[in-house]
Design an enzyme around this catalytic site. Structure first.
Site, PDB file in Angstrom:
ATOM      1  N   HIS A 150       0.924  -1.331  -0.154  1.00  0.00           N
ATOM      2  CA  HIS A 150       0.078  -0.130   0.188  1.00  0.00           C
ATOM      3  C   HIS A 150       0.930   1.292   0.060  1.00  0.00           C
ATOM      4  O   HIS A 150       0.565   2.305  -0.912  1.00  0.00           O
ATOM      5  CB  HIS A 150      -0.983  -0.152   1.113  1.00  0.00           C
ATOM      6  N   HIS A 199       1.394  -4.081   9.111  1.00  0.00           N
ATOM      7  CA  HIS A 199       2.669  -3.784   8.822  1.00  0.00           C
ATOM      8  C   HIS A 199       3.670  -3.239  10.113  1.00  0.00           C
ATOM      9  O   HIS A 199       3.228  -2.497  10.756  1.00  0.00           O
ATOM     10  CB  HIS A 199       2.493  -2.652   7.623  1.00  0.00           C
TER      11      HIS A 199
END
Length: 239
Positions: A150, A199
């Site tokens: 992303h 993440h």
């Protein structure tokens, strides 16, 4: 005489901008390589864990700071780095360029964004870092953790779109605005990925570094093609 002096000054300024962009792109690649090396050696674990847990309520890793409103906002922000949103935005800009009669720029932009997506996929395949397991994930994930796709694709797409649009914008303030908005969006997407626990912070730093380097290289290639007359000439002479 005065004209020659002005042209020399302009040439020097153009070359200086090119050099700065080249060095920045090289710096982004160097940063990505350094993060990858540190990650593979396990030297980033303490740093990653400290930042990840800083976004959680003390004593309750399942509870992000800020409450439900902030958590929902972060889910909205993370969607800005998803394939669906990025595809829609890219197609919109491509249509805009085509309507402006800039077919070469539109084709170049499409190749640049698709190339960035391939770069993201290859980078993920090259590493098999597990996702964070210290906190519950705020959204569904299925791929490897390093680098953050992303964050990488937000930087690739938004910054590439910004620099391509800036080429045809004659006013430098609007150019700065376009690139500034792209940078802010990329940063917000990356922060949301860490906040949602999907993440490690170093994944996001790596995604930003590689994505920004790609966008800068796209800009440099666009300048090169522009000078050779192989790309729609920019409207603003704005180097």
């Amino acid at each position: 005489m005065k004209l020659n002096h002005t042209l020399r000054d302009l040439t020097r300024r153009v070359e200086a901008v090119t050099l700065v962009a080249f060095l920045a792109a090289a710096g982004g690649l160097w940063a990505f390589g350094g993060l990858a090396a540190e990650m593979m050696e396990g030297d980033l674990h303490a740093f990653d864990e400290r930042l990840l847990m800083a976004l959680r309520t003390p004593g309750d890793p399942a509870d992000p700071i800020g409450g439900r409103a902030v958590e929902q906002a972060m889910r909205d922000l993370t969607a800005l780095g998803g394939v669906t949103v990025l595809t829609l935005i890219t197609l919109s800009v491509l249509c805009f360029l085509l309507l402006r009669g800039r077919r070469a720029s539109a084709l170049f932009l499409a190749v640049a964004v698709v190339g960035g997506q391939l770069l993201s996929n290859l980078a993920k395949l090259g590493f098999s870092r597990p996702r964070p397991d210290l906190v519950p994930h705020g959204v569904e994930v299925s791929t490897a953790s390093f680098p953050s796709g992303h964050s990488l694709m937000a930087a690739v797409t938004y910054l590439t779109l910004a620099v391509m649009l800036a080429r045809i914008e004659p006013r430098w303030r609007l150019r700065v605005f376009l690139i500034g908005v792209a940078a802010v969006l990329s940063v917000l997407v990356g922060i949301s990925r860490v906040y949602l626990g999907v993440h490690w912070p170093s994944d996001v730093l790596a995604g930003w570094s590689l994505g920004a380097a790609w966008a800068l290289m796209v800009w440099l290639v666009a300048r090169f093609l522009d000078r050779r007359g192989q790309l729609d000439s920019s409207a603003g002479n704005g180097d």
